[in-house]
Write a protein that holds these residues in place. Structure first.
Motif, mmCIF file in Angstrom:
data_model
loop_
_atom_site.group_PDB
_atom_site.id
_atom_site.type_symbol
_atom_site.label_atom_id
_atom_site.label_comp_id
_atom_site.label_asym_id
_atom_site.label_seq_id
_atom_site.Cartn_x
_atom_site.Cartn_y
_atom_site.Cartn_z
ATOM 1 N N UNK A 1 0.837 -1.203 0.000
ATOM 2 C CA UNK A 1 0.000 0.000 0.000
ATOM 3 C C UNK A 1 0.866 1.245 0.000
ATOM 4 N N UNK A 2 0.256 2.320 -0.412
ATOM 5 C CA UNK A 2 0.935 3.609 -0.450
ATOM 6 C C UNK A 2 1.188 4.111 0.965
ATOM 7 N N UNK A 3 2.363 4.689 1.180
ATOM 8 C CA UNK A 3 2.698 5.234 2.493
ATOM 9 C C UNK A 3 2.232 6.683 2.572
ATOM 10 N N UNK A 4 1.761 7.059 3.759
ATOM 11 C CA UNK A 4 1.130 8.357 3.937
ATOM 12 C C UNK A 4 1.736 9.101 5.114
ATOM 13 N N UNK A 5 2.004 10.350 4.914
ATOM 14 C CA UNK A 5 2.511 11.239 5.956
ATOM 15 C C UNK A 5 1.390 12.162 6.400
ATOM 16 N N UNK A 6 1.024 12.137 7.663
ATOM 17 C CA UNK A 6 -0.031 12.992 8.189
ATOM 18 C C UNK A 6 0.528 14.328 8.655
ATOM 19 N N UNK B 1 11.435 11.044 1.384
ATOM 20 C CA UNK B 1 12.099 11.133 2.688
ATOM 21 C C UNK B 1 13.013 9.916 2.816
ATOM 22 N N UNK B 2 14.300 10.153 2.715
ATOM 23 C CA UNK B 2 15.226 9.040 2.692
ATOM 24 C C UNK B 2 15.001 8.214 1.443
ATOM 25 N N UNK B 3 14.813 6.913 1.608
ATOM 26 C CA UNK B 3 14.586 6.022 0.471
ATOM 27 C C UNK B 3 13.113 5.811 0.161
ATOM 28 N N UNK B 4 12.237 6.477 0.914
ATOM 29 C CA UNK B 4 10.800 6.274 0.747
ATOM 30 C C UNK B 4 10.123 7.546 0.243
ATOM 31 N N UNK B 5 9.001 7.355 -0.452
ATOM 32 C CA UNK B 5 8.194 8.476 -0.915
ATOM 33 C C UNK B 5 6.813 8.380 -0.277
ATOM 34 N N UNK B 6 6.339 9.498 0.228
ATOM 35 C CA UNK B 6 5.076 9.522 0.964
ATOM 36 C C UNK B 6 4.096 10.512 0.356
ATOM 37 N N UNK B 7 2.875 10.109 0.201
ATOM 38 C CA UNK B 7 1.795 11.030 -0.095
ATOM 39 C C UNK B 7 1.393 11.713 1.212
ATOM 40 N N UNK B 8 0.858 12.922 1.107
ATOM 41 C CA UNK B 8 0.535 13.714 2.295
ATOM 42 C C UNK B 8 -0.967 13.689 2.550
ATOM 43 N N UNK B 9 -1.324 13.520 3.812
ATOM 44 C CA UNK B 9 -2.721 13.577 4.248
ATOM 45 C C UNK B 9 -2.859 14.723 5.244
ATOM 46 N N UNK B 10 -3.619 15.738 4.878
ATOM 47 C CA UNK B 10 -3.828 16.901 5.749
ATOM 48 C C UNK B 10 -5.069 16.664 6.605
ATOM 49 N N UNK C 1 12.687 16.582 3.151
ATOM 50 C CA UNK C 1 13.493 15.926 2.125
ATOM 51 C C UNK C 1 14.985 16.086 2.417
ATOM 52 N N UNK C 2 15.387 17.291 2.790
ATOM 53 C CA UNK C 2 16.800 17.547 3.075
ATOM 54 C C UNK C 2 17.264 16.787 4.316
ATOM 55 N N UNK C 3 16.374 16.670 5.302
ATOM 56 C CA UNK C 3 16.716 15.956 6.535
ATOM 57 C C UNK C 3 16.704 14.441 6.338
ATOM 58 N N UNK C 4 15.973 13.980 5.324
ATOM 59 C CA UNK C 4 15.801 12.551 5.134
ATOM 60 C C UNK C 4 15.019 11.918 6.263
#
Length: 381
Positions: free
Chosen positions: A24-29, A66-75, A322-325
């Motif tokens: 499944x897609x990973x999500x950043x809240x 973010x690091x080796x992963x990509x996250x979709x954003x959930x507001x 992104x810069x912080x990873x």
């Protein structure tokens, strides 16, 4: 890889995807707590609209790497009705239940309330308030988005004293941000040789009829009135002042925007002599113009600074991650200055110049005056 709790990530996993062997897609809240009902609801919605546009941009571009992963954003947005205590409750919920990596807050009282525990609970506050003390007190996990209002107080006072007169009547709002503005305005006005002839702050969030309070201020025969809260009630206060015969100038607190006030008063005619911040609609930069057109197409109106600054701030936050990873708050905060420098110019609507050591965006101070039925930009000396 850090634990999900440390990263503040919510991994959305669909049963169907698991069954088929597809990840499944990973999500950043990301959290938001602000007024979405009551007298300041328009202000809160304007702030939220900018964040939504930024999130849509990010997700359409593939998400945040973010690091080796990509996250979709959930507001995730919660209504706090402009209440600091409710803002604190909302933030606790956003961080503990939704694992929000950062929380956007568009009012001073709410920011102060969250600062009581954000370091202990390990989350970043994205503060939309121009009160200097939200960063000056040294909270290491707070980022102040708009410029400090100190420059506005001095510039607006100098202009009003020179052009309108020395007698100031105060008819501002009663929330925490307005109280701090009023205190600084009172001090600056008197130090510059002016006189406070009346001070009658009013609750802009619970009333639409300000005649009694405005009448009391006008009875003191001021040359200038200090007003301001969210744009919609501020417009009503100014409209009623004119209807009661007040002919003088206005100093408008930076939370209210002249173009939004004009929508309430039916145009700029009633606002002649009003001093305020330069609306985004008056900016000449290509990034600002493009954002205004996009916003108008999406929302049917010109955006205010609430939408624009928070749009910008989200993109800066995403770049810092992104810069912080990582979404670790301390690491993200440490990369925020670099993120501003690396920000795509199309997102830097206000030409943010950097970040103070204590976490405030460095932005040029602006001033505009309504003259001859137009919003005229003025140089600040």
């Amino acid at each position: 890889m850090k634990t999900l709790k440390a990263l503040g990530l919510a991994i959305a996993t669909l049963t169907a995807a698991q069954a088929s062997g597809v990840y499944a897609e990973q999500t950043l809240n990301i959290g938001f707590t602000g007024p979405l009902s009551g007298g300041a609801a328009l202000y809160g919605e304007n702030t939220l609209s900018g964040l939504r546009m930024a999130v849509e941009d990010t997700n359409e571009a593939g998400g945040i790497k973010i690091g080796d992963e990509t996250y979709k954003v959930n507001l995730i947005s919660l209504d706090d009705k402009y209440s600091p205590s409710q803002a604190a409750t909302n933030a606790k919920r956003l961080v503990k239940e939704s694992k929000a990596a950062a929380v956007f807050v568009p009012h001073t009282g709410g920011v102060f309330a969250l600062q009581d525990f954000n370091v202990a609970d390990d989350f970043l506050i994205m503060a939309y308030t121009s009160v200097p003390s939200v960063t000056e007190q040294g909270n290491p996990l707070t980022v102040r988005i708009p410029p400090e209002f100190t420059g506005y107080v001095d510039a607006f006072s100098d202009y009003a004293l020179k052009h309108y007169g020395k007698k100031l009547g105060i008819a501002g709002a009663t929330h925490e941000y307005a109280k701090i503005w009023t205190d600084m305005m009172t001090k600056a006005w008197e130090e510059k040789g002016g006189e406070i002839v009346e001070s009658n702050p009013m609750d802009y969030n619970k009333s639409t009829d300000f005649y009694t309070g405005v009448s009391r201020v006008i009875a003191s025969n001021p040359d200038v009135m200090f007003v301001g809260g969210a744009s919609e009630p501020t417009g009503l206060v100014m409209q009623q002042a004119r209807q009661l015969g007040f002919p003088g100038g206005f100093i408008v607190m930076d939370q209210a925007k002249l173009d939004e006030i004009a929508a309430v008063t039916g145009g700029l005619d009633l606002l002649e002599g009003a001093i305020g911040v330069v609306p985004l609609s008056e900016y000449e930069g290509e990034a600002a113009k493009a954002f205004v057109e996009r916003y108008k197409e999406a929302h049917g109106k010109v955006p205010g600074s609430e939408a624009a600054y928070n749009y910008l701030a989200f993109h800066a936050l995403a770049k810092a991650m992104e810069l912080a990873g990582s979404t670790d708050p301390q690491q993200v905060r440490a990369k925020m200055a670099e993120a501003i420098s690396a920000l795509d110019p199309k997102y830097n609507l206000y030409s943010i110049q950097g970040l103070t050591d204590k976490g405030g965006f460095i932005t040029p101070t602006t001033m505009a005056v309504v003259e001859g039925g137009k919003i005229v930009r003025k140089e600040i000396k």
